[in-house]
Scaffold this active site. Structure first.
Site, PDB file in Angstrom:
ATOM      1  N   SER A 101       5.011  -8.032 -10.745  1.00 31.83           N
ATOM      2  CA  SER A 101       5.101  -6.887  -9.844  1.00 31.83           C
ATOM      3  C   SER A 101       6.272  -7.004  -8.871  1.00 31.83           C
ATOM      4  O   SER A 101       7.423  -7.040  -9.272  1.00 31.83           O
ATOM      5  CB  SER A 101       3.766  -6.711  -9.110  1.00 31.83           C
ATOM      6  OG  SER A 101       3.720  -5.508  -8.400  1.00 31.83           O
ATOM      7  N   ASP A 243       4.806   0.310 -10.331  1.00 36.01           N
ATOM      8  CA  ASP A 243       3.521   0.922  -9.978  1.00 36.01           C
ATOM      9  C   ASP A 243       3.440   1.233  -8.490  1.00 36.01           C
ATOM     10  O   ASP A 243       2.460   1.816  -8.031  1.00 36.01           O
ATOM     11  CB  ASP A 243       2.340   0.055 -10.430  1.00 36.01           C
ATOM     12  CG  ASP A 243       2.258  -1.290  -9.721  1.00 36.01           C
ATOM     13  OD1 ASP A 243       3.198  -1.653  -8.986  1.00 36.01           O
ATOM     14  OD2 ASP A 243       1.242  -1.996  -9.908  1.00 36.01           O
TER      15      ASP A 243
END
Length: 444
Positions: A101, A243
């Protein structure tokens, strides 16, 4: 049963240190293949972000899954939400994401989506963990899983993103898009451009090492400067796996996840969509709660983490939720947090109101909030420390009901987040520093 390997967001850590090693990931692929194959799974998808170690772990997972007798489809570099989308539309048993991430390239991780495009449920993760302690075996040669690449994964996902904002016309808009040298580098700029915008790409040249480095949603300063320099209408900042979303208005001011959540929720209510309530987290600014209240929208706080936001949305039958960090969830569009899709929802809201970003967020006033990340190895039980308890009581007395305190261990890093919110910025910063010093002594 206690989790041994899986954290709140899969398995994550430093590359080369257990469990983020090729041999462990090989066995993880095998265990996942065994468990999911036994449930009738015909194929598992694998996608990744742009960090250099992704190729190594892709090969390890591919070998492990095929050794368990399950077919593999390789998606290449693709945003985490894109992998979730393709998992369900290609009728796969699961999708595996190789990503850490917003972390630096020295980290990596493995997380799973189920056939429905949502995070794999706890029961299946625990089954996989149990097999990790068993001896690995290989199916007979004629049962080894087949592996092939999905060449049009990027195009499929781009079309899906555009479909979540029907009728959106970005002609006349100039948008700076910072993809954090990550998984959306070849996707997000094209999405906005195909909808008519003039796009200025930023941090879209990944080299395996520069993911999230001084760019993206965790370091938006370059984007803020670029928006002003280019006289752009706004800027979009994604993180390494795309995201998360933060935005920047025309004047270079940062717009965080709480403000964006307000814009999307208000738009849904104004345009007749089902909007009973919004789920935020313990970290959500109190200003968001007040602004939603003024719009007649209920607000509920979940524990920090998109997993817990999703749990509350499911429990209440709501669609919209998110975190200050930029994880926005629009379940009326997709099954997980999606930075590109969320940006399109914000842009659609601006279009319907005929407003710029700065004007649209003017109705949500953020209270001063200070957060300090305190690193230390001894996070367990620190809240029972007498000095920490005394310091918290002292700060609460001095806030006198005009603010709030939150101490929270990170689910992915060896640190405690110390957050204080209140009306006076200088006082908030001073109190946060004082409390952080006490916490630092307690956990080191």
């Amino acid at each position: 049963m206690t989790r041994k390997y899986f954290g709140t967001d899969g398995v994550r850590g430093t590359v080369g240190e257990f469990p983020i090693t090729p041999d462990f990931v090989l066995k993880l692929g095998w265990a996942a293949g065994k468990v999911l194959g036994a449930r009738g799974g015909s194929k598992i998808l694998i996608g990744k972000d742009t960090r250099i170690s992704g190729y190594m772990f892709e090969s390890a997972l591919e070998a492990g899954i095929s050794a368990a007798g399950v077919d593999v489809r390789l998606l290449g570099p693709l945003p985490t939400p894109g992998i979730a989308y393709l998992t369900r539309t290609l009728s796969a048993q699961a999708g595996i994401v190789i990503s850490a991430s917003h972390n630096p390239y020295t980290d990596n991780g493995i997380k799973f989506f189920g056939a429905d495009g949502r995070k794999l449920n706890d029961e299946i993760e625990l089954e996989i963990e149990r097999l990790l302690d068993e001896q690995m075996s290989v199916v007979s040669t004629d049962q080894i899983g087949k592996v092939r690449r999905i060449d049009d994964a990027r195009g499929r996902y781009i079309e899906f993103c555009k479909s979540t904002a029907p009728g959106l016309d970005l002609n006349g808009m100039k948008i700076v898009v910072d993809t954090a040298n990550g998984a959306a580098y070849h996707i997000a700029p094209d999405v906005f451009e195909e909808l008519g915008a003039t796009v200025v790409p930023l941090a879209n040249q990944p080299d395996g090492f520069n993911i999230n480095r001084d760019c993206g949603s965790t370091h938006p300063e370059a984007l803020q400067r670029k928006v002003v320099e280019e006289k752009a209408d706004l800027g979009v900042a994604l993180d390494g796996d795309a995201d998360r979303l933060l935005m920047v208005d025309h004047a270079g001011n940062l717009v965080d996840g709480d403000q964006l959540l307000f814009v999307v929720a208000r738009d849904r209510k104004e345009n007749g969509a089902e909007m009973d309530g919004v789920v935020g987290t313990l970290m959500s600014n109190f200003g968001l709660e007040l602004a939603l209240q003024a719009e007649g929208i209920e607000f509920v706080r979940a524990k920090v983490g998109d997993r817990y936001v999703m749990e509350q949305l499911d429990k209440r039958g709501w669609n919209i939720g998110g975190e200050s960090s930029g994880h926005l969830v629009c379940l009326d569009c997709t099954t997980t947090g999606d930075g590109t899709v969320s940006a399109l929802q914000v842009l659609a809201a601006l279009s319907r109101r005929k407003q710029g970003l700065a004007e649209s967020v003017a109705d949500v006033s953020m209270l001063p909030q200070k957060m300090i990340n305190v690193r230390g190895p001894n996070r367990d039980g620190f809240m029972e420390n007498g000095d920490v308890q005394a310091a918290m009581a002292d700060v609460e007395d001095r806030l006198a009901g005009n603010g709030r305190i939150l101490l929270r261990p990170s689910g992915t890093e060896p640190l405690v987040r110390v957050m204080i919110e209140g009306k006076d910025v200088d006082r908030v910063e001073s109190l946060c520093r004082e409390l952080a010093e006490v916490v630092e002594k307690a956990i080191n």
